[in-house]
Design a protein around this motif. Structure first.
Motif: not given
Length: 600
Positions: A184-185, A188-192, A194-195
């Protein structure tokens, strides 16, 4: 704590220094040259100011005019050098930026493991430990002149290397959580990812009392309906609440399924939702099945190897240590690593007088300190057991470990520690030491694999110890290892597995295997009644206090200790026919069979 950007730059410098040392040398030389140029310009400015400050007419002072001329010439030369240096620096920066992806990726990984201390106080990892692992991963083979291929190798290799190193220090219940945290991290960093959707999956969302009535209370729980309504407020799941109110039966098949995470969503949601959004729906309807759904999610994004933790390997842990790095066994109920450690010490010719052990408690601290001092000088091993029982002495142990240096320690010296999780255990030892857990792994395949990779089965002399009855011995050995995995796995199902939870462990299996070998060798016909009694009533049954559990244990054992398993080459352990003992083969073939053919 270092910032993500600061760590990224530090890791970038390391990878470029290892991969392109000439670039890093040139960059360092430019930095020095630039500093020297700036210093010379400052000196020139000072000389000009001093000349201008002198009394009299400067136009009549020949020496002053010469100073100004030489200053101008030198200033022009330095400016040209600086321009060349800046161009070179831009080229170097562009080359260095090519390695930015591995640095950014690795920085995300570090902050993923930095969060693990919130789960358990024993999950502590230092930055220096992380950087050393990063460097060793870079130095591994897999070179390629094509930068993209090399970066892919570095990223894949380091990610899995970190996963394996961290996994060996996590309890079984936390290993999938760690895999999901990594996954998940990175997404999230690759914007794949949604937080907001990620947080909803973890929490189920927070909202006011739901005023919309439940469309079908006969199967849809009110809690599930409340979560569905909250999920409908998110952008990617808009319209879900209205669909439930119109066609609730579309999702009832998922609710009723044994494997809801493998069921297709009703149209149009199957095509509309991504994998994470589908997991949110599974969470709302069947929160009891979210673990296998997350397993599928990690497998899809990181690969299958990230949901199959490597089996416990004491040799690998030992190879990662040295005389100044303590090795820490993090204990769990029913786990006793001492038998494995003593066997390993004998294999390394460090048994007998070369291995000293003490269980810590009141008054044992000074004795332990003397043992460590002697072992440091002589190059022997020391094991301090149950460190959690000597809280007051932990500060002394921390000081001893801080003072371990290559100059004061014999290269063969090793300090082994065992402790249950404790917030009082020294953080510096946890951060810099080699931590290990030795719990039964999750799943039949990993459980069986650990049995075959552990003593005594892994000893080839022991495995081939029944030359006259080798096929019989191998089949029954496989059967008892499968039985051991089965009774361990039943614990996952609570009261459906056992009325009372029991701490079956490796010692039960080890003694059962040795007794089995003895009876196979000693008797012409295998005495199934005798080995069933010893294994079922004594070794495993000795822990069982409930009559129904004992009956279940013996009934289960009868599927593995019988004449059919020996005589019938296609004897199966279950009605499905998917599980059976392989035909006679070598030890390596058995290990390969378990890795490939066992499903779960």
């Amino acid at each position: 704590m270092i910032t993500p950007e600061g760590l990224e730059d530090q890791l970038l410098g390391i990878v470029v220094a290892k991969e392109r040392p000439e670039l890093e040398e040139e960059r360092n030389a430019l930095i020095l040259q630039s500093a020297s140029n700036q210093k010379q310009l400052k000196e020139i400015e000072d000389r000009i100011l001093e000349t201008l400050h002198s009394e009299g007419n400067i136009l009549e002072d020949e020496s002053a005019i010469q100073v100004l001329d030489s200053a101008k010439i030198m200033s022009n030369e330095i400016t040209k050098k600086q321009q060349i240096a800046e161009k070179t620096e831009i080229k170097i920066a562009e080359s260095r930026e090519g390695y930015r992806p591995i640095a950014r990726h690795s920085s995300i990984l570090f902050f993923s493991i930095a969060d693990l201390g919130n789960i358990d106080p024993m999950y502590q990892y230092s930055l220096s430990w992380f950087v050393n692992l990063y460097i060793s991963s870079i130095q591994e083979r897999g070179k390629s002149k094509v930068l993209e291929k090399r970066l892919k190798f570095l990223i894949d290799h380091f990610t899995y290397n970190l996963y394996c190193n961290v996994c060996r220090s996590l309890f079984e219940k936390d290993k999938l959580l760690f895999s999901f945290l990594l996954c998940s991290n990175l997404l999230l960093a690759e914007q794949q990812m949604e937080y907001s959707e990620f947080m909803f999956l973890l929490t189920g969302g927070v909202g006011l009392q739901n005023t919309v009535p439940n469309p079908d209370p006969s199967w849809l729980q009110d809690r599930s309906w409340d979560e569905i309504c909250r999920a409908s407020d998110m952008q990617g799941l808009r319209g879900l609440r209205e669909f439930f109110r119109e066609k609730p039966e579309g999702f009832q098949l998922i609710y009723d399924s044994k494997e809801p995470y493998n069921m297709p969503m009703p149209s149009p949601w199957g095509d509309k939702l991504n994998h994470l959004q589908k997991m949110i729906v599974y969470r709302c309807l069947r929160p009891d099945k979210i673990v296998p759904a997350i397993t599928n999610y990690v497998t899809e994004n990181l690969g299958k190897k990230f949901v199959e933790p490597p089996p416990f390997d004491l040799t690998k842990s030992y190879m990662d240590s040295n005389s100044t790095v303590p090795l820490v066994f993090v204990l769990s109920p029913g786990a006793d690593p001492m038998a494995s450690l003593l066997k390993f010490a004998n294999d390394k010719t460090m048994g007998g007088a070369m291995f000293q052990s003490i269980s810590l408690g009141q008054g044992q601290g000074p004795i332990a300190a003397r043992m460590i001092r002697t072992a440091m000088a002589d190059g022997t091993w020391v094991c301090l057991q149950n460190c959690h029982l000597a809280v007051s002495w932990m500060s002394t142990l921390e000081k001893i470990c801080e003072d371990l240096t290559p100059e004061t320690c014999h290269p063969d010296f090793r300090l082994w520690l065992t402790s249950y999780p404790s917030p009082k255990f020294p953080v510096t030892i946890l951060q810099n030491g080699v931590k290990m857990t030795n719990e039964p792994p999750t799943g039949l395949r990993l459980n069986l694999l650990q049995s075959y990779l552990s003593d005594p089965v892994s000893d080839l002399a022991f495995f081939d110890s029944c030359p006259e009855k080798q096929p019989v011995w191998e089949k029954l050995l496989y059967g008892v290892c499968f039985f051991h995995a089965l009774v361990q796995e039943r614990k996952k199902f609570g009261p459906l597995g056992w009325n009372i939870p029991y701490g079956f462990n490796e010692s039960d299996l080890r003694i059962s295997i040795r007794q089995l070998q003895l009876f196979v060798n000693e008797y012409e016909q295998v005495p199934f009644e005798a080995i069933s009694y010893l294994t079922g009533e004594c070794n495993y049954g000795g822990r069982v206090t409930d009559d129904w559990d004992r009956r279940l244990l013996l009934t289960t054992l009868a599927d593995f200790y019988n004449q059919d398993i020996v005589e019938n080459p296609r004897y199966t352990f279950s009605p499905s026919g998917k599980y059976f003992a392989p035909p006679k083969s070598s030890y390596e073939d058995y290990v390969l069979f378990i890795r490939v053919r066992i499903l779960l």
